[in-house]
Motif scaffolding. Structure first.
Motif, PDB file in Angstrom:
ATOM      1  N   SER A 169     -16.654   3.356  26.234  1.00  0.00           N
ATOM      2  CA  SER A 169     -16.712   3.073  27.674  1.00  0.00           C
ATOM      3  C   SER A 169     -15.482   2.310  28.170  1.00  0.00           C
ATOM      4  CB  SER A 169     -17.981   2.272  27.997  1.00  0.00           C
ATOM      5  OG  SER A 169     -17.928   0.988  27.391  1.00  0.00           O
ATOM      6  N   SER A 227     -19.824  -7.123  24.624  1.00  0.00           N
ATOM      7  CA  SER A 227     -19.784  -6.732  26.033  1.00  0.00           C
ATOM      8  C   SER A 227     -18.753  -7.552  26.797  1.00  0.00           C
ATOM      9  CB  SER A 227     -21.161  -6.886  26.677  1.00  0.00           C
ATOM     10  OG  SER A 227     -22.129  -6.143  25.988  1.00  0.00           O
ATOM     11  N   ILE A 250     -19.324   0.331  31.191  1.00  0.00           N
ATOM     12  CA  ILE A 250     -19.528  -0.623  30.097  1.00  0.00           C
ATOM     13  C   ILE A 250     -20.973  -1.129  30.102  1.00  0.00           C
ATOM     14  CG2 ILE A 250     -18.873  -2.906  29.233  1.00  0.00           C
ATOM     15  CD1 ILE A 250     -16.034  -2.356  30.130  1.00  0.00           C
ATOM     16  N   SER A 284     -23.173   1.550  28.731  1.00  0.00           N
ATOM     17  CA  SER A 284     -23.099   1.688  27.275  1.00  0.00           C
ATOM     18  C   SER A 284     -23.856   0.562  26.564  1.00  0.00           C
ATOM     19  CB  SER A 284     -21.634   1.694  26.828  1.00  0.00           C
ATOM     20  OG  SER A 284     -21.022   0.430  27.063  1.00  0.00           O
ATOM     21  N   VAL A 285     -23.777  -0.648  27.116  1.00  0.00           N
ATOM     22  CA  VAL A 285     -24.524  -1.770  26.532  1.00  0.00           C
ATOM     23  C   VAL A 285     -26.030  -1.515  26.629  1.00  0.00           C
ATOM     24  CG1 VAL A 285     -25.040  -4.230  26.765  1.00  0.00           C
ATOM     25  CG2 VAL A 285     -22.686  -3.425  27.017  1.00  0.00           C
ATOM     26  N   SER A 341     -27.007   0.885  23.965  1.00  0.00           N
ATOM     27  CA  SER A 341     -27.042   0.246  22.645  1.00  0.00           C
ATOM     28  C   SER A 341     -28.309  -0.590  22.477  1.00  0.00           C
ATOM     29  CB  SER A 341     -25.796  -0.625  22.452  1.00  0.00           C
ATOM     30  OG  SER A 341     -24.620   0.173  22.462  1.00  0.00           O
ATOM     31  N   MET A 348     -19.958   1.486  23.334  1.00  0.00           N
ATOM     32  CA  MET A 348     -19.340   0.402  24.092  1.00  0.00           C
ATOM     33  C   MET A 348     -17.810   0.510  24.028  1.00  0.00           C
ATOM     34  SD  MET A 348     -21.929  -2.603  22.827  1.00  0.00           S
ATOM     35  CE  MET A 348     -21.136  -3.874  23.773  1.00  0.00           C
TER      36      MET A 348
END
Length: 366
Positions: free
Chosen positions: A111, A161, A120, A123-124, A127, A108
């Motif tokens: 990103s 985030s 972003i 990437s979240v 995760s 995150m």
């Protein structure tokens, strides 16, 4: 050009991020050694665990390096994915270390460097996928993590985030403001350059104007006091120019002025200075030339102008008269220009379409 610069900048940052990953791997290995040695597991387990961890980490890094070299499309997503795989591996091998789930934030944070919402969100998603897989196959079985612990991760990821998106938006605002400021500065610089040119250049002929001519002549005379070099001034006047305007109109007169100006610019040397002195009168400063060389050059210019026909004048040509004077050390600018002006007057009186060199002795400036 801007696109190439943007791509080059992304390439540099991808390289920096990969170097950061390498640093993370090299830092993590000693911690793995210390963590493994602190347990009560047999030595064979310790060796197997360290070797497996190192092999996986180095394999992931080598894979990312290969992608960086040969895959130009979606490279940003590969870098983020690589960060997610590294964090997944670290958490997988250190599942019982309390702070190790913080590695979920690694992709995150990476990103954010790309300033794109889609990266972003990507990437979240990685995760969330990582923590779900880890919980199902590792954390729930070998650690004391419960389903409520997994659910507690969701608001934390949401907050991170939100922060990442806020950082991205703020960064974009700063970049936009910086770009606007840069564009404004460039616009002002261009306007200043244009204004400076307009203050020095005659709009009709695109030659230097009267004021700039005298500024340049003053500077040359001042320099010649310490470093001697030859200076000549020629004053040129279009013969019977009033008759041209009266007979054919001012548009025809402007065409003549433009053509004569173009001829002067094209035929003098690079170190010579041509100016529109006023009306139909021009002035040229010659440096580092003998009087004979300047005279021959002026004669060629005068002859060329006398052979140039104008449609605006019904196929007629115009002529010019020229007065030439050489600067003598110790005399002033006014005396020098007066000598050239007197020679021009003599050329006019002698029938025009002539070049006259000033020969009378110049009086020293008081």
């Amino acid at each position: 050009m801007q696109i190439n610069a943007y791509n080059q900048d992304k390439k540099i940052w991808n390289r920096k991020l990969l170097n950061t990953y390498w640093g993370l791997v090299l830092i993590q290995i000693p911690f793995e050694l210390l963590y493994s040695m602190s347990g009560e597991q047999p030595f064979s387990f310790f060796i197997h665990r360290i070797i497996t961890f190192c092999l996986i980490m180095f394999f992931l890094m080598c894979l990312m390096e290969v992608v960086n070299l040969y895959c130009k499309r979606l490279l940003d997503y590969h870098i983020i994915t690589g960060g997610a795989l590294l964090s997944f591996t670290i958490i997988y091998f250190n599942y019982d270390v309390k702070m190790v789930p913080l590695y979920l934030f690694l992709p995150m944070f990476v990103s954010i460097f790309y300033f794109q919402r889609s990266k972003i969100i990507y990437s979240v998603s990685l995760s969330l996928l990582s923590i779900t897989i880890l919980y199902v196959f590792r954390l729930s079985a070998l650690s004391q993590y419960k389903l409520t612990d997994l659910l507690a991760v969701l608001p934390i990821l949401s907050i991170v985030s939100f922060i990442a998106l806020g950082i991205m938006r703020r960064g974009i605002e700063i970049l936009d403001n910086l770009q606007a400021t840069t564009e404004l500065k460039q616009e002002l610089l261009i306007k200043n350059i244009i204004m400076d040119k307009l203050s020095k250049i005659d709009a009709l002929t695109d030659l230097y104007n009267h004021i700039t001519f005298h500024e340049y002549l003053d500077e040359l005379i001042q320099q010649s006091q310490s470093v001697h070099f030859s200076i000549h001034i020629a004053v040129l006047d279009i013969d019977n120019f009033k008759r041209v305007n009266d007979t054919y109109g001012h548009r025809a007169g402007d065409a003549v002025l433009k053509k004569v100006s173009s001829t002067l610019k094209d035929r003098v040397g690079l170190n010579d200075f041509v100016a529109r002195y006023g009306g139909e009168e021009f002035a040229i400063i010659f440096t580092e030339k003998s009087t004979d060389d300047v005279f021959e050059l002026l004669e060629r210019i005068r002859w060329h102008i006398s052979q140039t026909k104008y449609e605006e004048l019904q196929g007629q040509a115009v002529t010019i008269s020229i007065g030439l004077c050489e600067y003598r050390k110790g005399t002033g600018k006014e005396v020098l220009f007066s000598g050239a002006d007197q020679s021009l007057y003599t050329a006019k009186k002698a029938g025009k379409n002539k070049t006259i060199v000033f020969t009378a002795p110049l009086k020293e400036a008081k």
